[in-house]
Design a protein around this motif. Sequence first.
Motif, PDB file in Angstrom:
ATOM      1  N   UNK A   1     -51.725 -17.641   2.371  1.00 33.72           N
ATOM      2  CA  UNK A   1     -52.089 -18.994   2.804  1.00 33.72           C
ATOM      3  C   UNK A   1     -51.116 -19.523   3.861  1.00 33.72           C
ATOM      4  N   UNK A   2     -51.654 -20.370   4.727  1.00 36.21           N
ATOM      5  CA  UNK A   2     -50.877 -20.937   5.823  1.00 36.21           C
ATOM      6  C   UNK A   2     -50.009 -22.091   5.345  1.00 36.21           C
TER       7      UNK A   2
ATOM      8  N   UNK B   1     -60.110 -13.273   4.238  1.00 37.25           N
ATOM      9  CA  UNK B   1     -59.352 -12.523   3.230  1.00 37.25           C
ATOM     10  C   UNK B   1     -57.856 -12.619   3.518  1.00 37.25           C
ATOM     11  N   UNK B   2     -57.491 -12.578   4.802  1.00 34.74           N
ATOM     12  CA  UNK B   2     -56.088 -12.700   5.179  1.00 34.74           C
ATOM     13  C   UNK B   2     -55.535 -14.067   4.775  1.00 34.74           C
ATOM     14  N   UNK B   3     -56.319 -15.103   4.994  1.00 34.48           N
ATOM     15  CA  UNK B   3     -55.907 -16.459   4.653  1.00 34.48           C
ATOM     16  C   UNK B   3     -55.776 -16.684   3.156  1.00 34.48           C
TER      17      UNK B   3
ATOM     18  N   UNK C   1     -51.046  -5.520   1.927  1.00 36.73           N
ATOM     19  CA  UNK C   1     -52.406  -6.028   2.036  1.00 36.73           C
ATOM     20  C   UNK C   1     -53.367  -4.903   2.404  1.00 36.73           C
ATOM     21  N   UNK C   2     -54.512  -4.888   1.747  1.00 35.19           N
ATOM     22  CA  UNK C   2     -55.594  -3.957   2.093  1.00 35.19           C
ATOM     23  C   UNK C   2     -56.822  -4.788   2.423  1.00 35.19           C
ATOM     24  N   UNK C   3     -57.280  -4.684   3.650  1.00 32.12           N
ATOM     25  CA  UNK C   3     -58.450  -5.451   4.065  1.00 32.12           C
ATOM     26  C   UNK C   3     -59.651  -5.063   3.208  1.00 32.12           C
ATOM     27  N   UNK C   4     -60.526  -6.010   2.914  1.00 31.16           N
ATOM     28  CA  UNK C   4     -61.722  -5.697   2.127  1.00 31.16           C
ATOM     29  C   UNK C   4     -62.522  -4.569   2.799  1.00 31.16           C
TER      30      UNK C   4
END
Length: 119
Positions: free
Chosen positions: A54-55, A48-50, A114-117
């Motif tokens: 994106x990198x 989810x972070x990626x 950002x909110x983690x799933x």
Amino acid sequence: MKRMFAVLAALMLPIAAAATELVMVEQPGCVWCARWDAEIAPAYPKTAEGRFAPLRRVDLRAIPDDLTLDRRVRFTPTFLLVDDGRELARIEGYPGADFFWPLLGDMLATHAGYAAPGN
């Protein structure tokens, strides 16, 4: 019809470029960069972070002009959270997988909303 899709795709490119990114500043021979590549890189785009950030990889000695940094990058790897090319936060060095993920999650939540799933 094909031309209309091409025009729409071209119009969307600036929007994609303005998205939040995680910029990895690296250099040849960096053992910590290689360790990150082995431990994190394969999974990163699948997380989810990626997907949220994106990198993007850049060389320490060739940082592009489209990035506005708060200060000079001195260590590799350095992970820059950027939005619309402007630095929001950074992680200097690679502390290992056990520490990288929580640091990244905190950085994304604090500086990019950002909110983690599941949260």
